[in-house]
Design a protein around this motif. Structure first.
Motif, PDB file in Angstrom:
ATOM      1  N   GLU A   1      -1.608  -8.768   8.015  1.00  0.00           N
ATOM      2  CA  GLU A   1      -0.878  -9.403   7.231  1.00  0.00           C
ATOM      3  C   GLU A   1      -1.601 -10.043   6.023  1.00  0.00           C
ATOM      4  O   GLU A   1      -1.160  -9.943   4.815  1.00  0.00           O
TER       5      GLU A   1
ATOM      6  N   ALA B   1      -3.401  -7.891   3.663  1.00  0.00           N
ATOM      7  CA  ALA B   1      -2.458  -7.045   2.896  1.00  0.00           C
ATOM      8  C   ALA B   1      -1.861  -8.160   1.771  1.00  0.00           C
ATOM      9  O   ALA B   1      -1.630  -7.609   0.642  1.00  0.00           O
ATOM     10  N   GLU B   2      -1.540  -9.191   2.056  1.00  0.00           N
ATOM     11  CA  GLU B   2      -1.010 -10.380   1.062  1.00  0.00           C
ATOM     12  C   GLU B   2      -2.070 -10.634  -0.016  1.00  0.00           C
ATOM     13  O   GLU B   2      -1.609 -10.804  -0.890  1.00  0.00           O
TER      14      GLU B   2
ATOM     15  N   ALA C   1      -2.035  -7.578  -2.498  1.00  0.00           N
ATOM     16  CA  ALA C   1      -1.007  -7.751  -3.155  1.00  0.00           C
ATOM     17  C   ALA C   1      -0.920  -8.886  -4.206  1.00  0.00           C
ATOM     18  O   ALA C   1      -0.621  -8.561  -5.466  1.00  0.00           O
TER      19      ALA C   1
ATOM     20  N   ALA D   1      -2.825  -1.204   6.223  1.00  0.00           N
ATOM     21  CA  ALA D   1      -2.062  -2.238   5.620  1.00  0.00           C
ATOM     22  C   ALA D   1      -2.126  -2.430   4.019  1.00  0.00           C
ATOM     23  O   ALA D   1      -1.121  -2.856   3.603  1.00  0.00           O
TER      24      ALA D   1
ATOM     25  N   ALA E   1      -0.198   0.279   2.440  1.00  0.00           N
ATOM     26  CA  ALA E   1       1.250   0.168   2.523  1.00  0.00           C
ATOM     27  C   ALA E   1       1.796  -0.527   1.765  1.00  0.00           C
ATOM     28  O   ALA E   1       3.022  -0.449   1.320  1.00  0.00           O
ATOM     29  N   ARG E   2       1.067  -1.762   1.677  1.00  0.00           N
ATOM     30  CA  ARG E   2       1.611  -2.974   0.771  1.00  0.00           C
ATOM     31  C   ARG E   2       1.437  -2.706  -0.742  1.00  0.00           C
ATOM     32  O   ARG E   2       2.442  -2.866  -1.458  1.00  0.00           O
ATOM     33  N   VAL E   3       0.289  -1.934  -1.183  1.00  0.00           N
ATOM     34  CA  VAL E   3      -0.088  -1.756  -2.282  1.00  0.00           C
ATOM     35  C   VAL E   3      -0.590  -0.255  -2.648  1.00  0.00           C
ATOM     36  O   VAL E   3      -1.672   0.055  -2.571  1.00  0.00           O
TER      37      VAL E   3
END
Length: 863
Positions: free
Chosen positions: A580, A583-584, A587, A618, A621-623
């Motif tokens: 997470e 991924a953050e 992003a 990850a 999926a986010r970006v």
């Protein structure tokens, strides 16, 4: 070798003796033949060996001297995981309990022994202990845990520091088999270490009932690896053989040649002990006869002849009868080892040390003078780095005669701080005295003798500023943008430049080496040529990518000596990001205009097998639009090993998970001799090539890199660039993915272990930086168009110089960059597009954003 159990012919023995007397190097067969010399033949053998020893001592400037070390014997623990058939040193926990003894000496007990020894003139504490007793005995593990230490070696390190700080005596460490990491951890606390090879015979290790059966640490391969790793760490090292434990004459010779090979390879074997077996009651070998005195003498003499005049050959004086000592000296001995006026020989307690006056008298009877040395031999004391870690160099110097490197008999040891503040060479060229210790107890910048060891850096910078034949000034354009015409060129370099103008990639290796020596006007001409090639190939645009570096973990156990980034899992600075968090960060980067994330991390054995795939998924999926530039060849090999996939299968799976390209890091220098100095366990050059080539085959482009300025030389740069060119030629020729760029990575030395140990240079000079970038442009011409310079490592002004010496790319904005920063880079860990634009405009060049694959991005970057 001779057929087992047979004696050599008289003719063979006479021939071997004649060759030994003539000073001819012996082969293994001749050495084995000489082990059979007896009577008058033995006398001739001893005379030949003595002559070799005498020549070596004369060459060392101390003729007719025999050395010894006045020491305290500290048996840190008698527990051991091995079961050697001849050992009386080792105890079981039950035996220790019945004797009222603890599993380990306490730190206070060790220091007390050392202080008592110091009062008697001792200068060495010999730490002897069983091998890794916590692996066999729960009592040892429990004692260490209660004392707050993870291992016996960790406790040994703490005791060594206490001895240095409390008494000033020098620790000599004999902890048994050690790994590369463990040697590196112990080097800063001891000027010397040791491990007896004993024998290279696997037969004695694998055959039930023989001397080393059931003793995992007596595997000769492990012991030879430890000795070699000590050499790679530049540790002055003691080793030797044990005579009479069941080895054959051929095996004895093989052992001596194995020691000689390692000594020649690394230059670190400070002494070779030739020790005679003495049977001890209560052991499995109690009925085995002691080593035959004549066979022992012959072995000592052969050891001297095999090892040569510069070797120090030691025998323990307490294991032979006093009247035998002159004969041992005649056989080529020049060192008696450690002799204690305080403590017994705990390994051979039935054999007391000779009194020093008696030993001196016996030595004098043979025509020699007994002189005291330190735990580390004088050759290494006089040389200093890389043999002595800067943190103990002062302790050694305090006890040594500054001329001979032997012990100064007038000095009484006193405790000294183990880590003292050292001068730091600052970017301005000033020397500031300060202490900067991080949570791991390491100095961030540790050299107080920059000029003496590495040259006058103030003068180099002064030349760069004033243009007096300098690198920077000679490579700098005039106000009109052109490089000033050369004033004078060396003939060989001029010829190489003329060839390079016609066919840049076609110059020979000899011509490339000539260009690597360019300085002054010649260097300016080389930079101008590389800059012209850059302009013709890719134009004047200075390119960059808006990206973010995500170092997802710094937990690593590879043991790279140039790395200040890696941590153990239990270290205070260790971190591992969650999926997470990764991924953050991706992003957040996308939100400010990034088109790429570059993900790399340490080789953490506790990462899940699917971790690399999970990280890529990850991010995607986010970006979904983010390009994932991730995972070095070292990580690829680790991932493939962890998942059980082949390299090809793993790379295909990574591509399917979202990886778009691979960073070609972990290359360092693609020469294994250099790599083994830089790293303990990083993948060999051939494996790096295999990963990169396979990535290209499955459609994954990669970058290519070279880290230079440490223990390398120009010939390594040229061979490295040639190899990259061959890989690219094959990939392009087959229509595959290929290298997108070449990234020149100057070594950032400040906090790296290899520099703190005094082995590496403090990074490349400005001249070398120009040479590497320019040669890359020449040798990769027509194959790799983009040459990247590292603003993280070189800064704004350094990058501008390289952009006028063949480079066209600045890499990424990064947003964060941990690896160079932890190594000591002082140029920040992020740049905005506006800052990069200012960097480029300072030399009159336009800035253009690109993607990872050098296309124009579809979305604008944030300034």
């Amino acid at each position: 070798m001779l057929p087992e159990g047979t004696a050599p012919s008289a003719t063979a023995l006479r021939r071997a003796l004649r060759r030994a007397g003539d000073g001819v190097a012996l082969d293994e067969v001749e050495a084995e033949v000489l082990l059979h010399a007896r009577g008058e033949d033995l006398d001739r053998l001893l005379a030949a060996a003595g002559a070799v020893r005498d020549a070596g001592l004369a060459s060392a400037g101390r003729p007719r001297t025999v050395t010894y070390s006045r020491k305290v014997f500290a048996p840190l623990t008698r527990l051991c995981r091995d079961r050697c058939g001849y050992c009386t040193f080792v105890r079981t926990p039950g035996q220790l309990r019945r004797a009222g003894e603890a599993p380990f000496l306490t730190v206070d007990e060790v220091v007390r022994l050392a202080r008592q020894g110091a009062a008697l003139g001792c200068k060495e504490v010999l730490f002897t202990l069983g091998d890794r007793p916590e692996d066999r005995w729960p009592e040892a593990e429990a004692w260490l845990a209660e004392a707050g230490y993870p291992s016996t070696l960790g406790y040994l390190r703490a005791c060594a520091v206490s001895v240095l700080e409390s008494t000033g005596l020098l620790p000599h460490l004999n902890p048994g088999v050690m790994s590369w990491e463990e040697l590196g951890r112990l080097k800063p606390v001891a000027p010397s270490m040791g491990l007896m090879l004993e024998t290279s015979s696997r037969r004695l290790f694998t055959t039930r009932g023989l001397a080393h059966h059931g003793s995992p640490d007596k595997d000769p391969e492990l012991r030879l690896r430890t000795i070699a790793d000590a050499g790679r760490h530049a540790v002055p090292f003691t080793t030797g053989i044990l005579v009479g434990i069941g080895e054959t004459p051929a095996e004895r010779v093989e052992s001596l040649f194995a020691v000689r090979s390692l000594a020649r390879a690394y230059g670190h074997v400070q002494e070779v002990i030739v020790q005679n077996f003495r049977a001890k009651p209560g052991t499995g070998m109690r009925d085995v006869p002691d080593a035959d005195p004549d066979a022992y003498l012959a072995t000592v003499a052969v050891a001297r002849l095999v090892l040569g005049p510069s070797a120090r050959v030691q025998v323990p004086p307490n294991l032979s009868e006093p009247e035998q000592l002159p004969r041992l000296l005649a056989a080529g001995v020049d060192d008696w080892g450690g002799v204690s006026p305080l403590t017994p020989d705990h390994v051979n307690p039935e054999r007391p040390w000779p009194h020093l006056d008696s030993l001196a008298a016996r030595t004098a009877e043979a025509g020699f003078t007994l002189v005291e040395r330190l735990a580390v031999h004088p050759e290494y004391v006089r040389t200093g780095e890389p043999w002595l870690d800067p943190r103990i160099a002062g302790h050694v110097a305090a006890l040594a005669d500054p001329v001979s490197g032997l012990a100064d008999p007038s000095v009484t040891p006193v405790g000294r701080p183990w880590q003292e503040p050292d001068p730091e060479f600052t970017a301005s060229g000033r020397v500031d005295l300060h202490v900067d210790i991080d949570v791991r107890g390491r100095f961030a910048d540790r050299r107080g003798d920059f000029d003496a060891v590495y040259g006058d850096w103030d003068l180099l910078r002064e030349r760069a500023v004033n243009g007096a034949g300098s690198v920077a000034a000679d490579a700098t354009p005039t106000a009109g943008g052109a490089v000033s015409p050369p004033r004078r060129l060396d003939g060989e370099i001029a010829a190489a430049l003329r060839t390079a103008e016609r066919d840049p990639a076609g110059i020979t290796d000899e011509q490339a080496l000539a260009l690597a020596d360019a300085e002054g006007d010649a260097l300016a001409a080389l930079a101008r040529l590389a800059d012209d090639l850059r302009r013709d190939r890719v134009g004047d645009d200075v390119t960059y990518v808006t990206n973010r570096n995500i170092n997802f973990t710094n937990v690593c156990y590879t043991g790279c000596r140039f790395c200040a980034f890696a941590q153990r899992r239990r270290d205070a600075d260790a971190f591992t990001l969650s999926l997470e968090q990764v991924a953050e960060r991706a992003a957040d980067a996308w939100a400010v205009g990034a088109t790429e994330v570059c993900m790399q991390g340490g080789i953490d054995p506790e990462l899940p097998a699917s971790a690399y795939f999970d990280l890529a998924r990850a991010v995607k999926a986010r970006v979904p639009g983010m390009h994932v530039h991730a995972f070095s060849p070292m990580e690829v090999v680790n991932g493939a090993s962890r998942t059980g996939l082949s390299l090809r299968e793993w790379l295909v799976a990574a591509k399917e998970a979202g990886v778009g390209s691979l960073p070609g890091t972990a290359a360092e220098i693609l020469d294994d001799d250099v790599r083994w100095l830089l790293t303990k366990g990083k993948l060999p050059a051939a494996s790096w090539v295999e990963v990169i080539s396979t990535a290209h085959e499955v459609g994954l482009p990669t970058s290519s890199t070279m880290m230079y300025g440490h223990v390398d030389a120009p010939r390594h740069w040229i061979a490295h660039l040639r190899l990259l060119a061959r890989i690219q030629e094959r990939s392009l020729g087959a229509g595959r993915a290929a290298f997108t760029e070449f990234v020149a990575l100057p070594f950032v030395h400040h906090s790296t272990p290899i520099y703190l140990a005094g082995i590496s240079r403090p990074g490349p000079t400005v001249r070398e930086n120009v040479v590497v970038h320019a040669l890359a442009r020449l040798l990769l011409h027509g194959l790799i168009d983009n040459v990247q310079t590292s603003w993280v490592k070189l800064g704004v002004e350094g990058s501008r110089v390289m952009l006028r010496a063949g480079a066209n790319d600045l890499g990424g904005t990064l947003m964060e960059e941990t690896i160079s920063r932890m190594a000591g880079s002082r140029h920040g860990s992020a740049m905005t597009a506006a800052q990069l634009r200012d960097l480029a405009s300072g030399i009159g060049r336009p800035l253009r954003e690109r993607t990872t694959l050098y296309d124009r991005p579809l979305r604008p970057a944030s300034a």
